[in-house]
Design an enzyme around this catalytic site. Sequence first.
Site, PDB file in Angstrom:
ATOM      1  N   GLU A 207      -9.399   1.513  -5.882  1.00 31.39           N
ATOM      2  CA  GLU A 207     -10.283   1.829  -4.756  1.00 31.39           C
ATOM      3  C   GLU A 207     -10.006   3.233  -4.222  1.00 31.39           C
ATOM      4  O   GLU A 207      -8.853   3.607  -4.000  1.00 31.39           O
ATOM      5  CB  GLU A 207     -10.095   0.805  -3.629  1.00 31.39           C
TER       6      GLU A 207
ATOM      7  N   HIS B  61     -14.568  -3.706   7.799  1.00 30.05           N
ATOM      8  CA  HIS B  61     -13.792  -3.391   6.594  1.00 30.05           C
ATOM      9  C   HIS B  61     -13.934  -4.435   5.498  1.00 30.05           C
ATOM     10  O   HIS B  61     -13.112  -4.521   4.591  1.00 30.05           O
ATOM     11  CB  HIS B  61     -12.305  -3.179   6.928  1.00 30.05           C
TER      12      HIS B  61
ATOM     13  N   GLU C 164      -2.806   6.844   8.016  1.00 30.98           N
ATOM     14  CA  GLU C 164      -3.696   7.605   7.143  1.00 30.98           C
ATOM     15  C   GLU C 164      -4.656   8.430   7.971  1.00 30.98           C
ATOM     16  O   GLU C 164      -5.089   7.990   9.034  1.00 30.98           O
ATOM     17  CB  GLU C 164      -4.538   6.644   6.276  1.00 30.98           C
TER      18      GLU C 164
ATOM     19  N   ARG D 270      -6.864  -7.613  -9.889  1.00 37.15           N
ATOM     20  CA  ARG D 270      -7.571  -8.826 -10.286  1.00 37.15           C
ATOM     21  C   ARG D 270      -9.025  -8.468 -10.565  1.00 37.15           C
ATOM     22  O   ARG D 270      -9.442  -7.331 -10.333  1.00 37.15           O
ATOM     23  CB  ARG D 270      -7.529  -9.846  -9.148  1.00 37.15           C
TER      24      ARG D 270
ATOM     25  N   LYS E  98       0.815  -1.221   0.000  1.00 43.57           N
ATOM     26  CA  LYS E  98       0.000   0.000   0.000  1.00 43.57           C
ATOM     27  C   LYS E  98       0.845   1.267   0.000  1.00 43.57           C
ATOM     28  O   LYS E  98       0.464   2.266  -0.610  1.00 43.57           O
ATOM     29  CB  LYS E  98      -0.925  -0.002   1.219  1.00 43.57           C
TER      30      LYS E  98
END
Length: 635
Positions: free
Chosen positions: A261, A221, A186, A283, A102
């Site tokens: 996303e 999540h 974040e 994917r 990430k």
Amino acid sequence: MRVLRTARRMGLRTIAIYSDADAGAAHVTAADVAVRIGPAAAKESYLNSAAVLAAARETGASAIHPGYGFLSENAAFAQACADAGIVFVGPPPAAIRAMGLKDRAKALMAKAGVPVVPGYLGDDQSPAHLAAEAAKTGYPVLIKAVAGGGGKGMRKVDRPEDFAAALEGARREAQSAFGDDRVLIEKYVSRPRHIEVQVFADAHGNAVHLFERDCSLQRRHQKVIEEAPAPGMDAAMRAHIGAAAVKAAKAVNYTGAGTVEFIADASEGLRPGHIWFMEMNTRLQVEHPVTEAITGLDLVEWQLRVAAGEALPKAQADLAIHGHAIEARLYAEDPRKGFLPSTGTLERLRFGKGAGIRIDTGVREGDAVTPFYDPMIAKVIAHGETREAAAARLADALAATAVAGVATNAGFLVRALRHPDFVKGEIDTGFIAAHLQTLVPEHRTPPPKALAQAAAFLLAERNAVSASPDPWAVRDGFRLAGEGREVARFICDGAPLTLEILYHRDGRHSLLLDGAPVPITADRGDTARLSSGALAVMADGDTWLLLPDDPLESAEAQGHASDRILAPMPGKVIQVLVTAGEVVKRGQPLIILEAMKMEHTLSAEADAKIEELLAAPGDQVTESALLLRFAEAEK
Ligand code: ADP
Ligand code: ADP
Ligand code: MG
């Protein structure tokens, strides 16, 4: 099953692989050829690259479609396919690698001019430095594992004083799940909505987006209900994030299907400047059918064409949105037990059908939900002219879905889809938690409709039995209590329930529940006698289990429940939250078990003192393993 369907339509020969747990699975029967690749454990079968490649070589396969999970985002596997001269239906290994972590993905996107969630991505992983960065970012913050996926290794922190403990938890989870304990910080976006863009690219330099999906209905999540297009998305905003997603794909020389996303701050609706890149999944996603429904395209066909070296079938200008689609994930899980996965045989499996309804499933009635893999039973997808129409169709289809043998979330999904806030499009990632009381009601008695079905079923069963003498008459719990009146005693949801059927002179019946009248009809609906002897009554997505009341047996069962904690399924003990000798309160969390991709908290069912602890972190436990014993209650 999804991939086989398209491959077959395109005239391709299909080869399935299976583990021992899946030897009799639907996909094994459906494929032209099926190859066993190993034992049940995913590590030794579906995650075993060498075994998968050996099966491909042995059968002369020219391409491997990796599905949505397992090896689908594994760059080393994609590389091994290339080295073996087999086409991997997915992006090149370098693109998977670029998006795999990430922090790297976010840095790359920021460089390409795609807006990313503000926060800290650096190498200094000392707790003191991370805490300082969190303060700089501004609370609330989210700690995320850089190698994360499936919502693991993620912690929301509201106050600086909670940071250290949350960091430790995120690290522990990340280390055990991904073998990498590095994290990033974040800003926690307020009123978060998960908006993702489907992208597609070919090897000839073309890249398009196929609009967005809203996957804000999440639990821990993890996505539960997904839809396309996103409620409240206007054309300008769509063009804005579509362009950002295509830019992201181009920045890593992407080919094939991918999803970019984003997280949006929806406190004042969706607006440019309030949506940021989160991660890219390299994917095809589980939720791709909603995009197929609104575009009229087959995304697996696109994948196979791109993998074969063809150009994208359509250009951006040829793509348009038709109507609205919503997908719900039907899981074998028990919402009333904290959504604990439920294993067992699908003794009954009937899907509600109707106009605009698509069912994607890999199991059939009689198949088992095993503890080895994800407990998803099916995806139910509804398409309609409007969002309201799609939601109503989906709710109706799920309400008509009947599953017995394992618990499911069908009733929960029906309530979510019919919730006034959902219908109005007032959704964010906190929706399920905020409405849990309504979505998972604490009711202990089946609704009148289910009771009437049970009575109709019992009457029919009774009539069949009296025609031919049979031991059923003893087993079904009926006792003749005088002319014109029969009494059946059950345990439902732990509480006794008495059904009385009164036979009137004019041939009609009436029904009393615990002495109070309930309407009776001839409609048995979906009601079944299970192999255990229990009566399963399925109504509006909920399955009510009526257990014939055997006073001896139920006393024994209750004894078991109160004096010990058993592992509900095979898994790994992650954390033990109590110590021997400790006095715990009803509902207090005791042990965290990881099984079937998820963490499950086992809690105390009553106030009690812990006598003995038989589980330690790291233990692999079998189903029904004794984990903890309570002291005998003092009388
Ligand atoms: P998404 O982000 O699309 O929801 P998931 O993280 O749920 O993706 O994973 C996609 C699918 O991959 C799951 O539905 C499941 O079938 C499969 N899968 C991935 N990893 C595992 C695993 N370790 N065990 C079992 N199934 C897995
Ligand atoms: P995973 O790899 O586990 O899918 P993601 O980074 O995609 O991890 O995040 C999973 C979910 O967590 C998102 O769908 C969203 O609901 C929530 N989430 C992630 N980042 C944020 C954020 N910065 N603010 C609020 N919620 C977030
Ligand atoms: Mg994600």
